[in-house]
Write a protein that holds these residues in place. Structure first.
Motif, PDB file in Angstrom:
ATOM      1  N   VAL A  45     -11.684 -11.719 -12.604  1.00 28.81           N
ATOM      2  CA  VAL A  45     -11.886 -12.621 -11.460  1.00 28.81           C
ATOM      3  C   VAL A  45     -10.795 -12.429 -10.402  1.00 28.81           C
ATOM      4  O   VAL A  45     -11.061 -12.523  -9.211  1.00 28.81           O
ATOM      5  CB  VAL A  45     -11.921 -14.089 -11.957  1.00 28.81           C
ATOM      6  N   TYR A  46      -9.604 -12.221 -10.848  1.00 33.81           N
ATOM      7  CA  TYR A  46      -8.494 -12.015  -9.898  1.00 33.81           C
ATOM      8  C   TYR A  46      -7.943 -10.605 -10.045  1.00 33.81           C
ATOM      9  O   TYR A  46      -6.749 -10.406 -10.260  1.00 33.81           O
ATOM     10  CB  TYR A  46      -7.400 -13.069 -10.116  1.00 33.81           C
ATOM     11  N   PHE A  47      -8.843  -9.632  -9.930  1.00 38.95           N
ATOM     12  CA  PHE A  47      -8.444  -8.229 -10.038  1.00 38.95           C
ATOM     13  C   PHE A  47      -7.483  -7.883  -8.896  1.00 38.95           C
ATOM     14  O   PHE A  47      -7.812  -8.055  -7.721  1.00 38.95           O
ATOM     15  CB  PHE A  47      -9.674  -7.331  -9.996  1.00 38.95           C
ATOM     16  N   MET A  48      -6.319  -7.457  -9.248  1.00 35.62           N
ATOM     17  CA  MET A  48      -5.265  -7.225  -8.250  1.00 35.62           C
ATOM     18  C   MET A  48      -4.321  -6.153  -8.805  1.00 35.62           C
ATOM     19  O   MET A  48      -3.371  -6.478  -9.519  1.00 35.62           O
ATOM     20  CB  MET A  48      -4.502  -8.539  -8.068  1.00 35.62           C
ATOM     21  N   PRO A  49      -4.602  -4.866  -8.535  1.00 31.90           N
ATOM     22  CA  PRO A  49      -3.719  -3.836  -9.091  1.00 31.90           C
ATOM     23  C   PRO A  49      -2.255  -4.075  -8.711  1.00 31.90           C
ATOM     24  O   PRO A  49      -1.967  -4.455  -7.571  1.00 31.90           O
ATOM     25  CB  PRO A  49      -4.246  -2.539  -8.452  1.00 31.90           C
ATOM     26  N   ARG A  50      -1.371  -3.876  -9.675  1.00 32.65           N
ATOM     27  CA  ARG A  50       0.061  -4.079  -9.422  1.00 32.65           C
ATOM     28  C   ARG A  50       0.685  -2.770  -8.971  1.00 32.65           C
ATOM     29  O   ARG A  50       0.609  -1.766  -9.693  1.00 32.65           O
ATOM     30  CB  ARG A  50       0.757  -4.586 -10.683  1.00 32.65           C
ATOM     31  N   VAL A  51       1.303  -2.796  -7.803  1.00 31.69           N
ATOM     32  CA  VAL A  51       1.884  -1.579  -7.237  1.00 31.69           C
ATOM     33  C   VAL A  51       3.228  -1.318  -7.899  1.00 31.69           C
ATOM     34  O   VAL A  51       4.101  -2.188  -7.930  1.00 31.69           O
ATOM     35  CB  VAL A  51       2.056  -1.721  -5.705  1.00 31.69           C
ATOM     36  N   LYS A  52       3.370  -0.085  -8.458  1.00 32.45           N
ATOM     37  CA  LYS A  52       4.639   0.255  -9.101  1.00 32.45           C
ATOM     38  C   LYS A  52       5.506   1.102  -8.169  1.00 32.45           C
ATOM     39  O   LYS A  52       6.730   1.055  -8.222  1.00 32.45           O
ATOM     40  CB  LYS A  52       4.368   1.053 -10.386  1.00 32.45           C
ATOM     41  N   ARG A  53       4.832   1.849  -7.272  1.00 32.97           N
ATOM     42  CA  ARG A  53       5.534   2.808  -6.431  1.00 32.97           C
ATOM     43  C   ARG A  53       4.665   3.098  -5.211  1.00 32.97           C
ATOM     44  O   ARG A  53       3.442   3.196  -5.347  1.00 32.97           O
ATOM     45  CB  ARG A  53       5.701   4.096  -7.263  1.00 32.97           C
ATOM     46  N   ILE A  54       5.296   3.202  -4.050  1.00 31.27           N
ATOM     47  CA  ILE A  54       4.520   3.597  -2.863  1.00 31.27           C
ATOM     48  C   ILE A  54       4.876   5.055  -2.576  1.00 31.27           C
ATOM     49  O   ILE A  54       6.050   5.394  -2.358  1.00 31.27           O
ATOM     50  CB  ILE A  54       4.849   2.701  -1.652  1.00 31.27           C
ATOM     51  N   LEU A  55       3.869   5.904  -2.596  1.00 30.84           N
ATOM     52  CA  LEU A  55       4.143   7.335  -2.403  1.00 30.84           C
ATOM     53  C   LEU A  55       4.189   7.696  -0.928  1.00 30.84           C
ATOM     54  O   LEU A  55       5.062   8.429  -0.487  1.00 30.84           O
ATOM     55  CB  LEU A  55       3.092   8.176  -3.138  1.00 30.84           C
ATOM     56  N   SER A  56       3.242   7.169  -0.160  1.00 30.64           N
ATOM     57  CA  SER A  56       3.262   7.461   1.284  1.00 30.64           C
ATOM     58  C   SER A  56       2.450   6.425   2.048  1.00 30.64           C
ATOM     59  O   SER A  56       1.545   5.790   1.485  1.00 30.64           O
ATOM     60  CB  SER A  56       2.704   8.848   1.562  1.00 30.64           C
ATOM     61  N   ILE A  57       2.820   6.243   3.308  1.00 32.81           N
ATOM     62  CA  ILE A  57       2.028   5.409   4.224  1.00 32.81           C
ATOM     63  C   ILE A  57       1.985   6.184   5.543  1.00 32.81           C
ATOM     64  O   ILE A  57       3.029   6.434   6.152  1.00 32.81           O
ATOM     65  CB  ILE A  57       2.676   4.020   4.469  1.00 32.81           C
ATOM     66  N   ASN A  58       0.797   6.583   5.955  1.00 33.91           N
ATOM     67  CA  ASN A  58       0.677   7.374   7.184  1.00 33.91           C
ATOM     68  C   ASN A  58      -0.242   6.686   8.185  1.00 33.91           C
ATOM     69  O   ASN A  58      -1.360   6.303   7.822  1.00 33.91           O
ATOM     70  CB  ASN A  58       0.102   8.766   6.868  1.00 33.91           C
ATOM     71  N   GLN A  64      10.549   0.532  -1.139  1.00 33.35           N
ATOM     72  CA  GLN A  64      11.022  -0.661  -0.397  1.00 33.35           C
ATOM     73  C   GLN A  64      11.075  -0.377   1.092  1.00 33.35           C
ATOM     74  O   GLN A  64      10.632  -1.186   1.907  1.00 33.35           O
ATOM     75  CB  GLN A  64      12.410  -1.056  -0.882  1.00 33.35           C
ATOM     76  N   ALA A  65      11.617   0.807   1.444  1.00 35.62           N
ATOM     77  CA  ALA A  65      11.760   1.156   2.859  1.00 35.62           C
ATOM     78  C   ALA A  65      10.385   1.260   3.520  1.00 35.62           C
ATOM     79  O   ALA A  65      10.179   0.770   4.631  1.00 35.62           O
ATOM     80  CB  ALA A  65      12.518   2.470   2.995  1.00 35.62           C
ATOM     81  N   LEU A  66       9.429   1.876   2.819  1.00 37.17           N
ATOM     82  CA  LEU A  66       8.079   2.025   3.386  1.00 37.17           C
ATOM     83  C   LEU A  66       7.415   0.660   3.562  1.00 37.17           C
ATOM     84  O   LEU A  66       6.824   0.374   4.598  1.00 37.17           O
ATOM     85  CB  LEU A  66       7.218   2.917   2.477  1.00 37.17           C
ATOM     86  N   LEU A  67       7.572  -0.188   2.554  1.00 37.24           N
ATOM     87  CA  LEU A  67       6.913  -1.498   2.591  1.00 37.24           C
ATOM     88  C   LEU A  67       7.543  -2.411   3.644  1.00 37.24           C
ATOM     89  O   LEU A  67       6.854  -3.231   4.270  1.00 37.24           O
ATOM     90  CB  LEU A  67       6.996  -2.137   1.192  1.00 37.24           C
ATOM     91  N   SER A  68       8.845  -2.255   3.841  1.00 35.17           N
ATOM     92  CA  SER A  68       9.554  -3.180   4.750  1.00 35.17           C
ATOM     93  C   SER A  68       9.019  -3.101   6.185  1.00 35.17           C
ATOM     94  O   SER A  68       9.148  -4.041   6.946  1.00 35.17           O
ATOM     95  CB  SER A  68      11.057  -2.891   4.735  1.00 35.17           C
TER      96      SER A  68
END
Lengths: 746, 165
Positions: free
Chosen positions: B88-101, B158-162
């Motif tokens: 019901v509350y499917f929400m993958p947990r992010v362990k690492r961000i590889l890239s954001i373009n 952290q830097a990518l997400l910030s």
């Protein structure tokens, strides 16, 4: 011919003027005209005169004493009215003129004419005349109030003079950081002095004799060392500056933001949202740039001028004297600049404020604009304000060009003279080529900072204006600040208004002599046509404004004697169009009570009939509501506001037309929520729709700021008053429809 | 009525009185004080800030009651509830961000989650930092991903997400 200055300033209205100030407007000694115990309360200057030839620009003065109103033109008293004969004063508003009138023995007399520019000043005069004549306020009481205002005005004048000193007070706690940046600046300066000297040695001792390879290598290495040191010093200085800038930015912005949160609503009546944002963003940026980069650059310039000056004079006093020739041109030019330019900068920033205001207001009213199809009109308005800003910017540029190119030219001429005279000295052998090259190099190191200093002084000019605008906000005192002896009160719920008078603008009274009493737990409806003062009443009850006269009592205690925090904790208001913050629903509900438990949040939402629609949202109570709560409908926002009020558990509840903007079905839901909220609480319901008042104990009818009727619905219907008219007007259509149905059935 | 009285009207369930008998894909069968409820749906009133709190709805959409903290149920019941909540509350947990373009007005993310490597697109305004350090990321289609604690991500993530917070 000199253009007429239509601007106005504080000197156009003087409270309790001194004999010197009075002697400027009246040929003879003013005291000779005054009776015993008579004193001039206020002296106000108009800017238009009317005579047999018509209206023209010209000065007239009005002197209000505690006994008379005197009009002075061309240093002579031309009109005189005794206050005992005057029953009131008012301003007649025309297209671009205002006429001050007095009601003298039941006859309205036009006294003075002024442009709209002076309106604000004369509104104050009219209020004063009315306070004495119409409202019969004892003169001693009035005088005490005025003295407080005069002192505030003086304080403001002083503060404007010392804007820079005040700004530096903000830097004081960070003095060590400013010291570090200044020391780094001085170190950079000293390093910068070395290359010309090394060049001199290189030319005179290596290049001209064409020998001494070892010395060549040493000089090159020394030059490399100097440049490396300069790079490192530059990085350190920039880092220190950035740190100082960020710390200061935090202090300044936080201080202004904290201050404006404490100010009364009248501050927001005076400043538009755009003007406030412009002060927090643009003016703070200018001040920050000055306090960090500007101060550091000025220190650098001064250090350079002094050190290079000493070196130049030790090398050649004669050439140094020639080099000094353009300095007076630069100093005089800068002085004139400082005198001439501020008004252009003021104008430029006013125009920019207008651009921001138009932008901000159009974004707030986006729905209205789109529904009215006024996109083109608002774009036109924005373009106009932008156009004015561009024109103002060009005007600033044009005026700047009257100064800086000429100053630059004087430096170029001086440079050519040095090359001519210095060249002659080299040819005669009085000076070495290396020394002349070094001298010219030092000379530019001398001119550079002088030119820069003149430019950086522009920053002082700009920052003074920006600082003034910031302190204009910071020096506004919170009007409804608590009295020192104000106390916490555990409210039971009794409310009483005793002869309350209130005006927003000092001239038009929104409430006139309003009196009524509400018992604890009683439900009271307040009705009246638009502009009758209903909403003003709620603002006074919440102590958002204070009445000019009369008392508002809660459980018999004057609200002035109750701490604002205590009052706001126990009095809640639900507005017609509540605005929510762009945080989660749960956070909006807990605005009513910090640290509320989950159970309390859900219970409040259930009581407000909001729980079911909240649980249908995928993120439920964690849903972010959008800007102003825009992701929710009007009825949903209303119920969230009711839940917040419920959570607060207020002793007194004010409902300002809570269902007027809702459809019938939503109204039914919200009405049930309201019923849950009002049980066992003193409740004041401001209503346009009389159907909202079906369960109230008493109805108070307001018209033009005055209570004209009060009683139960049945009592008011029996009297042939405004309530009956409003009731009949609202139910006429309904009754007509019903009659038709009965006839059809019959 | 005071808020206290309204709180007293809430149907708060004692975890000891609740027994989960079985679970389907998105519903459970429960017994509360001997009364059987089938096809009960679970809803989190505070899915991000207090995921332990649940409201139970019967097959007629009537509220059965509020479970203040489902983790206090007996172990078997708790496991069954968690199995349904996962759906019901499917929400993958992010362990690492590889890239954001950035690409054509949207941002393409490549992230490593507890459900594997995922690629999704978001708008500029897509992340929400909660007070407990949790970050909720929503993609352009409304799918939700979560970072349990931003400060526990590696420095690059952290830097990518910030940029989005």
């Amino acid at each position: 011919m000199r253009a007429i200055d239509t601007d106005t300033d504080d000197s156009d209205i003087i409270y309790y003027p001194s004999p010197i100030e009075l002697s400027k407007v009246l040929r003879d000694d003013f005291s000779g005209y005054l009776e015993s115990d008579e004193e001039v309360i206020v002296l106000a200057k108009s800017d238009l005169t009317v005579n047999e030839r018509g209206i023209s620009y010209g000065e007239e003065h009005l002197a209000l004493t505690n006994k008379r109103v005197l009009v002075i033109r061309d240093s002579a008293i031309t009109k005189e009215f005794r206050l005992t004969d005057v029953s009131s004063a008012s301003l007649r508003d025309y297209l671009s003129t205002i006429v001050l009138t007095l009601n003298v023995r039941d006859e309205v007399v036009s006294v003075m004419t002024l442009s709209r520019t002076r309106k604000k000043q004369f509104e104050k005069v009219v209020t004063l005349i009315n306070d004495i004549t119409l409202h019969k306020i004892p003169y001693n009481m009035l005088k005490k109030h005025l003295f407080e205002r005069v002192n505030l005005q003086k304080e403001k004048v002083e503060s404007n003079r010392s804007v820079l000193v005040k700004l530096f007070k903000f830097v004081k706690p960070l003095w060590y950081m400013l010291l570090v940046t200044s020391l780094l600046s001085v170190a950079t300066t000293t390093m910068n002095l070395l290359p010309p000297y090394l060049m001199k040695v290189l030319i005179d001792e290596v290049l001209i004799p064409r020998s001494n390879l070892g010395k060549l290598l040493t000089i090159i290495l020394a030059l490399l060392g100097v440049n490396l040191s300069l790079t490192i010093l530059g990085v350190l200085r920039n880092y220190a500056l950035l740190k100082l800038n960020q710390r200061l930015a935090f202090r300044l912005r936080a201080k202004i933001y904290e201050h404006i949160q404490l100010l009364s609503l009248s501050f927001y009546d005076k400043f538009s949202r755009g003007a406030i944002i412009s002060r927090i963003v643009d003016d703070v940026n200018r001040v920050l740039y000055f306090l960090t980069q500007g101060v550091s650059m000025i220190v650098l310039d001064l250090a350079m001028i002094i050190l290079v000056g000493i070196i130049m004079f030790s090398m050649s006093p004669w050439l140094s004297s020639i080099a000094l020739l353009p300095v007076p041109v630069s100093l005089i030019g800068t002085a004139i600049y400082r005198k001439v330019m501020p008004k252009y900068y003021h104008r430029l920033w006013r125009k920019w404020s207008r651009v921001i205001s138009t932008l901000s207001e159009s974004l707030s009213a986006v729905i209205l604009i789109k529904t009215l199809g006024k996109e083109h009109a608002i774009v036109r308005r924005f373009k106009e304000s932008l156009d004015e800003f561009v024109s103002s910017n060009i005007e600033v540029f044009k005026n700047e060009q009257k100064f800086w190119p000429f100053i630059g030219l004087s430096f170029t001429i001086s440079n050519l003279l040095i090359w001519w005279l210095g060249g002659l000295q080299v040819l005669t052998g009085a000076l070495t080529l290396g020394s002349l090259t070094a001298f010219v190099s030092y000379m530019w190191s001398f001119y550079g900072p002088i030119n820069d200093l003149a430019n950086h002084l522009r920053l002082v000019q700009q920052v003074t204006v920006a600082g003034e605008r910031i302190f204009e906000v910071l020096s506004t005192k919170p009007e409804s600040a608590d009295k020192p002896d104000a106390r916490d009160l555990k409210i039971v719920g009794g409310v009483e208004l005793k002869n309350v008078w209130f005006t927003y603008d000092g001239i038009h009274y929104a409430l006139k002599d309003v009196s009524f009493k509400i018992e604890p737990g009683e439900h009271v409806g307040i009705v009246g046509p638009s502009g009758s003062g209903k909403t003003t009443l709620t603002k006074l009850l919440l102590k958002l404004y204070e009445p000019q006269r009369g008392n508002i009592l809660i459980d018999g205690v004057d609200v002035r004697d109750i701490k604002s925090s205590s009052l706001k904790r126990q009095v809640a208001i639900v507005m017609q169009n509540p605005i929510l913050l762009n945080v989660s629903i749960a956070e909006n509900i807990t605005m009513g009570k910090e640290n509320a438990t989950l159970e309390e949040i859900m219970a409040a939402a259930k009581a407000a009939r909001a729980h079911d629609f909240i649980m249908k949202l995928p993120e439920a109570y964690d849903t972010k509501v959008g800007v102003y709560g825009g992701r929710l409908s009007g009825g949903e926002r209303q119920r969230i506001a009711i839940a917040a009020a419920l959570l607060k558990d207020p002793k007194i509840l004010i409902l300002d037309e809570p269902t007027s903007s809702l459809d019938a079905l939503t109204e039914r839901d919200v009405t049930k929520a309201v019923d849950n909220l009002t049980k066992n609480r003193t409740t004041i319901i401001i209503a346009h729709r009389l159907s909202t008042l079906r369960n109230v104990d008493k109805i108070i009818v307001l018209d033009k700021g005055t209570v004209i009727e009060q009683g139960s619905h049945e009592q008011l219907i029996r009297t042939d008053g405004l309530y009956k008219k409003l009731f009949e007007a609202q139910f006429a259509d309904f009754l007509e429809e019903r009659k038709k149905r009965v006839l059809l059935r019959g | 009525m005071s808020i206290k009285e309204w709180v007293n009207k809430l149907k708060i369930l004692d975890p000891e009185d609740v027994k989960v008998l079985g679970a389907r894909i998105d519903t459970i069968d429960i017994e509360v004080n001997g009364v059987l409820y089938t096809n009960v749906r679970l809803k989190r009133p505070f899915p991000y800030t207090h995921p332990e709190c649940l409201i139970l709805y019967d097959s007629n959409d009537e509220e059965v009651g509020i479970l203040r903290d489902y983790r206090k149920l007996d172990k078997e019941s708790k496991n069954l509830v968690e199995r349904v909540l996962e759906v019901v509350y499917f929400m993958p947990r992010v362990k690492r961000i590889l890239s954001i373009n950035p690409r054509g007005g949207v941002y393409e993310w490549v992230v490593d989650t507890d459900k594997g490597l995922i690629k999704f697109k978001t708008w500029r305004s897509c992340a929400r930092l909660l007070s407990n350090g949790k970050v909720i990321i929503k993609d352009v289609d409304g799918n939700v991903y979560c970072v349990e604690n931003i400060f526990k991500l590696n420095s690059r993530s952290q830097a990518l997400l910030s940029i989005f917070i």
